[in-house]
Design an enzyme around this catalytic site. Structure first.
Site, PDB file in Angstrom:
ATOM      1  N   HIS A 103       0.204 -12.692  -1.496  1.00 16.17           N
ATOM      2  CA  HIS A 103      -0.885 -12.220  -0.648  1.00 16.17           C
ATOM      3  C   HIS A 103      -1.339 -13.305   0.320  1.00 16.17           C
ATOM      4  O   HIS A 103      -1.770 -14.393  -0.101  1.00 16.17           O
ATOM      5  CB  HIS A 103      -2.075 -11.781  -1.506  1.00 16.17           C
ATOM      6  CG  HIS A 103      -3.262 -11.337  -0.700  1.00 16.17           C
ATOM      7  ND1 HIS A 103      -3.223 -10.233   0.118  1.00 16.17           N
ATOM      8  CD2 HIS A 103      -4.506 -11.871  -0.562  1.00 16.17           C
ATOM      9  CE1 HIS A 103      -4.387 -10.076   0.707  1.00 16.17           C
ATOM     10  NE2 HIS A 103      -5.181 -11.065   0.325  1.00 16.17           N
ATOM     11  N   CYS A 137      -4.126  -6.196  -3.560  1.00 19.38           N
ATOM     12  CA  CYS A 137      -2.976  -7.013  -3.164  1.00 19.38           C
ATOM     13  C   CYS A 137      -2.752  -8.276  -3.989  1.00 19.38           C
ATOM     14  O   CYS A 137      -1.704  -8.446  -4.607  1.00 19.38           O
ATOM     15  CB  CYS A 137      -3.092  -7.387  -1.689  1.00 19.38           C
ATOM     16  SG  CYS A 137      -2.999  -5.966  -0.580  1.00 19.38           S
ATOM     17  N   ASP A 190       0.802  -1.239   0.000  1.00 17.39           N
ATOM     18  CA  ASP A 190       0.000   0.000   0.000  1.00 17.39           C
ATOM     19  C   ASP A 190       0.832   1.286   0.000  1.00 17.39           C
ATOM     20  O   ASP A 190       0.361   2.331   0.442  1.00 17.39           O
ATOM     21  CB  ASP A 190      -0.935   0.040   1.218  1.00 17.39           C
ATOM     22  CG  ASP A 190      -2.113  -0.910   1.090  1.00 17.39           C
ATOM     23  OD1 ASP A 190      -2.049  -1.826   0.258  1.00 17.39           O
ATOM     24  OD2 ASP A 190      -3.097  -0.734   1.821  1.00 17.39           O
ATOM     25  N   ASP A 222       3.066  -2.808  -4.113  1.00 15.35           N
ATOM     26  CA  ASP A 222       2.079  -3.516  -4.937  1.00 15.35           C
ATOM     27  C   ASP A 222       1.054  -2.593  -5.585  1.00 15.35           C
ATOM     28  O   ASP A 222       0.457  -2.926  -6.600  1.00 15.35           O
ATOM     29  CB  ASP A 222       1.391  -4.627  -4.149  1.00 15.35           C
ATOM     30  CG  ASP A 222       0.794  -4.179  -2.819  1.00 15.35           C
ATOM     31  OD1 ASP A 222       0.947  -2.997  -2.452  1.00 15.35           O
ATOM     32  OD2 ASP A 222       0.178  -5.024  -2.137  1.00 15.35           O
TER      33      ASP A 222
END
Length: 550
Positions: A131, A77, A39, A340
């Site tokens: 993830h 993600c 993030d 990501d």
């Protein structure tokens, strides 16, 4: 006799020389330190942030090449990470939301660490690389990190909230949602605690600090056991992903008088009504209003929390790089740092990732390689690149073959000439953000029935008003995909049914980045000729927009 001795001497010299060449050949294979951050938008000093305190990432950029225009393939993600780790795009691997395991959908695909493992590398990771549970443990990783017992005699810390009142709130909210909607309620993002907490604890009492300790210990273990074997070491930072939790000292680094709110607080004029969401990810937190605007005062606090987490992960990256230096391996190690996807911090009036716009799809990407020319170090390139390009690039740099399933393009040539004429366009996608959860999966029963219900109805009415007779619930909620093409000059977004081959566009967005970098006005209607031209380019796909190498 003398002749025989001479022959033996020559054989001995030849043997020594052969051994030297073998050792030299082993050393030529570079290690890879693969640093993933969750993030993280380019809210970093080296990317021009006037407030972010990120000395270690900034130093890495000053010693390597920084990509100013790097883009993820989907701003969520699992699709983003599955794409870059397999080198294939989200639809190619059938991963467009968080709950499809790429390995289930693609049993035989070869991941980046899997390919390196097959070519003599030790491959290991700590923290978040793939993830969640979709971690490909049997095929991607040649070994596990060192056990906790080899790091410290102390008890492994419990991650998450530290303050009793927050632990209690989170536990109660989670239990209530599970009781009502089943175990998937938590997977679907319900039952949360507060958005942030900064308590007075050491770095390694939180997950990213602990995982950095683990990575450093694993690095030492690998070098002790087999110093000549090249390694691929993944270090995954979970912050600045919600919940924003880190030691209080990082919160104290910032003065809120210096923190500025997003410049653009509204969605694009004439933009797609389905292109923005209601900030579900943030609003799921216990201390965030479920409807209405986030106040300016609260927005400052939230940005403060995000920045503090960015500084926290920067410190962990600094520790990792220092350990690499002390190991004697820095000069023979490729260091690559990436995120990501980006994150809206009130930009366009929303909080979270999960859009097709610049703020969600643009990511930091920095690389340093052994023997990088001095004149390249500290340079910044404006070439358009994609996360899917990382796989072939790293293989190219270590002389490992690239599987034919890879859909990226090695940007190795940019490392010696950052000003090369490169890709004509790069591509991202996201399915109907307004009518999907932030994990890109269709809205769950719990999401519809909780306080999010009115928000969803409100957004849905906007879509109906804009789209008129094109509205169809099944289409817009389950089949509509926004495909974003970014060129040097434009962002071009095509909305269409992704489950119907050759489906016609339902809606188009066009933003001119030369005079509207914040994407405030959709100019598609006023520029039919530009739309026509870009649609031709868009239909050529990623293959038709690759860099043309001589």
């Amino acid at each position: 006799m003398r002749y025989a001795q001479l022959i033996l001497l020559l054989l001995f010299i030849s043997s020594c020389q052969s051994q030297k060449e073998t050792k030299k050949e082993i050393k030529k294979k570079p290690n890879i330190l693969f640093i993933a951050v969750d993030d993280l938008r380019p809210e970093l000093g080296t990317y021009g942030s006037k407030i972010a305190i990120t000395p270690n990432i900034d130093a890495l950029a000053s010693n390597g090449l920084q990509f100013n225009n790097a883009y993820c393939q989907e701003a969520i993600c699992s699709p983003s990470r599955a794409s870059l780790m397999t080198g294939a795009r989200p639809e190619s691997i059938s991963v467009v939301e968080n709950f499809t395991y790429f390995r289930d959908a693609n049993p035989d695909i070869v991941t980046l660490p899997q390919q390196l493992w097959a070519n003599g590398y030790e491959t290991v990771h700590t923290g978040k690389i793939y993830h969640g549970k979709y971690n490909d443990p049997k095929l991607s990783w040649s070994r596990k990190p060192v056990p906790h017992s080899q790091m410290s005699a102390s008890k492994k810390p419990k991650f998450g909230f530290k303050l009793p009142e927050n632990i209690k709130l989170h536990k109660e909210n989670s239990a209530a949602m599970v009781a009502k909607y089943g175990e998937n309620a938590l997977r679907n993002g319900l039952g949360k605690g507060p958005a942030y907490e900064f308590a007075d604890y050491p770095d390694n009492e939180y997950e990213d600090g602990y995982n950095t300790d683990l990575a450093i210990a694993t690095l030492k273990d690998m070098l002790n056991k087999n110093p000549n074997k090249p390694f691929f070491l993944g270090l995954g930072m979970k912050k600045p992903h919600l919940d924003w939790q880190a030691p209080k000292k990082y919160w104290d680094m910032y003065n809120e008088d210096d923190i500025k709110l997003a410049q653009q607080k509204q969605g694009p004029k004439d933009g797609a009504a389905m292109g923005l969401h209601a900030s579900f990810e943030l609003r799921a937190r216990a201390d965030i209003p479920k409807k209405g605007d986030i106040t300016d005062e609260q927005a400052i606090k939230l940005k403060h929390a995000y920045l503090a987490c960015v500084s926290y992960i920067d410190a962990q990256i600094g520790r990792m790089l220092k350990a690499l230096e002390e190991s004697g391996q820095r000069d023979n190690t490729i260091v690559i740092l990436w995120s990501d996807h980006g994150w809206h911090l009130g930009d366009m009036g929303i909080w979270g990732k999960a859009t097709n716009y610049e703020i969600a799809t643009r990511v930091p990407l920095i690389i340093n390689t052994p023997n990088m020319p001095k004149e390249i170090k500290g340079k910044k390139t404006d070439a358009l690149v994609e996360l899917v390009d990382m796989y072939p690039t790293l293989c190219d740099l270590v002389d490992v073959a690239v599987p034919n399933t890879v859909e990226g393009q090695s940007f190795k040539p940019l490392l010696s000439n950052p000003n090369l004429d490169w890709k004509k366009a790069v591509f991202s996608q996201f399915p109907t953000p307004a009518l999907r959860e932030w994990a890109a999966n269709p809205l769950s029963k719990g999401m519809k029935e909780t306080s999010f219900g009115p928000l969803i109805e409100e957004v849905e009415e906007k879509i109906k008003k804009q789209q008129g007779d094109k509205w169809n619930r099944d289409l817009f909620e389950n089949k509509l995909m926004g495909y974003s093409m970014r060129t040097k000059e434009y962002r071009f977004i095509v909305w269409k049914d992704y489950k119907t081959k050759n489906a016609k566009p339902i809606f188009i967005e066009l933003y001119n980045h030369l005079n509207d970098p914040n994407e405030t006005i959709n100019i598609a209607k006023e520029n039919p000729e530009i739309v026509k031209k870009l649609l031709v380019q868009f239909n050529k796909g990623w293959k038709g927009n690759l860099a043309q190498l001589n």
